[in-house]
Design an enzyme around this catalytic site. Structure first.
Site, short mmCIF file in Angstrom:
data_model
loop_
_atom_site.label_atom_id
_atom_site.label_comp_id
_atom_site.label_asym_id
_atom_site.label_seq_id
_atom_site.Cartn_x
_atom_site.Cartn_y
_atom_site.Cartn_z
N LEU A 73 0.82 -1.22 0.00
CA LEU A 73 0.00 0.00 0.00
C LEU A 73 0.85 1.27 0.00
O LEU A 73 0.35 2.36 0.28
CB LEU A 73 -0.96 -0.01 1.19
CG LEU A 73 -1.94 -1.19 1.20
CD1 LEU A 73 -2.80 -1.17 2.44
CD2 LEU A 73 -2.79 -1.22 -0.06
N ASP A 131 24.62 -10.88 2.24
CA ASP A 131 24.86 -11.72 1.06
C ASP A 131 26.34 -11.77 0.70
O ASP A 131 26.88 -12.84 0.38
CB ASP A 131 24.06 -11.21 -0.14
CG ASP A 131 24.31 -12.04 -1.38
OD1 ASP A 131 24.09 -13.26 -1.33
OD2 ASP A 131 24.75 -11.47 -2.39
#
Length: 160
Positions: A73, A131
């Protein structure tokens, strides 16, 4: 909650009647390491995947720009500035291994705030650090992600 209709369904709030103002949000977070290797590799710029700080800064900027794609939203906003700062640190204690502090500042001239974009920038940055360092540290954790400053709009200035 303004995102719910009278029947309880979710919808995007209209900001059409809100004035355009300079809006700023700053968010903060930390990636904590579970051993000394990632911090050593970052400081010597010898990580096999490349320059952890530069790549992660770009990841954070990209995450801020993609915020409405991952937060259902969230309004698409024309951002005027995204800045991401990464600061490696050493805790100094024998049982602590340091990490990287992340601060993201996001601005726009618009009708709604940029807190979600600042948070997305911090998380995108943190995910990139994780990562790039996961091969040498399986126990990293992302901590303390939060908005620390919000300026602009009707509510004015809020600081943590």
């Amino acid at each position: 909650l303004p995102h719910l209709t009278s029947s309880g369904t979710a919808h995007m709030v209209s900001v059409a009647s809100k004035p355009r103002t300079l809006r700023t949000a700053i968010a903060f977070g930390v990636v904590r390491f579970s051993n000394h290797t990632p911090l050593n590799l970052i400081r010597s710029n010898s990580n096999k995947k490349g320059d952890v700080l530069s790549v992660s800064r770009i990841a954070g900027i990209m995450a801020a720009k993609k915020c409405p794609d991952i937060v259902p939203l969230c309004h698409p906003i024309m951002l005027t500035h995204v800045g991401v700062e990464l600061s490696p640190f050493d805790d100094g204690a024998a049982d602590k291994f340091g990490g990287v502090m992340i601060e993201a500042k996001v601005q726009c001239e618009g009708q709604t705030g940029v807190e979600m974009e600042a948070l997305a920038a911090v998380m995108g940055t943190a995910l990139s650090v994780v990562d790039m360092c996961k091969a040498v540290d399986k126990g990293m954790r992302v901590d303390g992600v939060r908005v620390v400053l919000k300026e602009g709009g009707r509510s004015g200035v809020w600081r943590e």
